[in-house]
Scaffold this active site. Structure first.
Site, PDB file in Angstrom:
ATOM      1  CE  LYS A   1      -4.179  -1.707   0.151  1.00  0.00           C
ATOM      2  NZ  LYS A   1      -5.271  -1.501  -0.857  1.00  0.00           N
TER       3      LYS A   1
ATOM      4  CE  LYS B   1     -10.590  -4.271  -4.291  1.00  0.00           C
ATOM      5  NZ  LYS B   1     -10.317  -3.122  -3.484  1.00  0.00           N
TER       6      LYS B   1
END
Length: 326
Positions: A149, A245
């Protein structure tokens, strides 16, 4: 007769999960359960503030279609009752699970998919200082695939630090919309120098036209920029890969359709997740064999998973048992 139940559940995160937009210490999920004829189907979703969702609003959306669901609405009808998002995901996956349990036929067979096989997932390293991220990467450097990240300013140092700490891992990075057009080229070059295999959502959704004007020296993946099939056509000149997703597509039904359309258009696939339990991961695993990268590490980030959760051997996920889903 059908009965719909809605539950809000909380699962502590091991440590803290941090991305460019902030940090959290627990996963708050909404579970829809549909009971009929002695069988029960379940689906789990994660309300996501980035998409304007709250727990209360998601529960209210599920409640708004209770009458239709309890009257027998199927997955096709559900697509017309609710738009893509977390609420529809919970119900759609619950209906898939209910069909599998009622008919004694695995969900993958109902979807005309091959038998699921064990697959390797990414493991996420939260954004922090380069030193903190290097330490986290060193603890996880035995894992074959790490997802890093990022946060914008200072990312080249973060990338270099993680690569030094995990020299043998395949790295993918996720900026969560934190880069700007001004730093796009330099950040991509830093990724290339570190051998990064994929860059996810570097620029904000709706402000990503610069990706069409540069040479993408690393494959770039759309996440926040695309939710369901109707957004795919806008990505062709900017992205090479799309992240699917369940909470974005609004369930397995749309995810399957979107995967087929994306592949036909030449996009690679990442199968991703929100931070949630094994119940939220299980339906997405049906598409694992078609993914360039699998990112279903949600349960690994929790202090505890739910009973009958997925079996992980290191970073390898085994298919769900019928007791969990499908």
């Amino acid at each position: 007769m059908r009965n719909l139940h809605i539950a809000v559940e909380r699962f502590p995160i091991a440590g803290k999960f941090t991305i460019s937009r902030g940090a959290k210490t627990e996963a708050v999920v909404v579970v829809a359960s549909i009971e009929e004829g002695g069988a029960r189907g379940r689906g789990e979703c994660v309300p996501y503030a980035r998409y304007g969702e709250t727990v209360d609003a998601v529960c209210a959306r599920i409640e708004s279609v209770r009458a239709a669901i309890e009257a027998g609405a199927d997955r096709g009808r559900l697509q017309t009752l609710l738009s893509p998002g977390a609420a529809r995901n919970a119900l759609d996956c619950a209906l898939w699970d209910l069909a599998a349990k009622s008919g004694g036929v695995p969900a993958y067979a109902l979807a005309s998919l091959p038998t699921p096989a064990p697959a390797t997932t990414a493991f996420t390293i939260s954004v922090a200082s380069p030193e903190e991220m290097a330490a986290a990467a060193a603890r996880a450097n035995w894992r074959p695939l790490l997802k890093i990240k990022l946060a914008g300013a200072g990312d080249p140092a973060r990338i270099a630090a993680v690569r030094a700490a995990a020299p043998d891992a395949t790295l993918i990075v996720d900026a969560n919309e934190a880069w700007t057009e001004a730093d796009l080229s330099s950040h991509l070059e830093a990724c290339a120098e570190a051998g990064v295999a994929l860059v996810e959502q570097p620029l904000p959704a709706g402000r990503d036209a610069a990706l069409a004007r540069i040479q993408r020296i690393i494959p770039v993946c759309a996440d926040e920029s695309v939710h369901a099939r109707q957004g795919l056509a806008d990505l062709a000149d900017r992205y090479d890969v799309v992240n699917l997703k369940l909470d974005k597509t609004g369930g397995l039904t749309e995810m399957l359709a979107m995967a087929a359309e994306a592949e036909a258009a030449g996009f690679g696939l990442v199968i991703g997740c929100m931070v949630a339990t094994s119940l939220a991961m299980a339906p997405a695993l049906l598409l694992a064999g078609r993914a360039r990268f699998l990112d279903l590490d949600g349960p690994l980030l929790l202090e505890r998973d739910r009973a009958d959760g997925l079996v992980f051997e290191g970073s390898v996920i085994h298919p769900a048992s019928p007791a969990l889903w499908g």
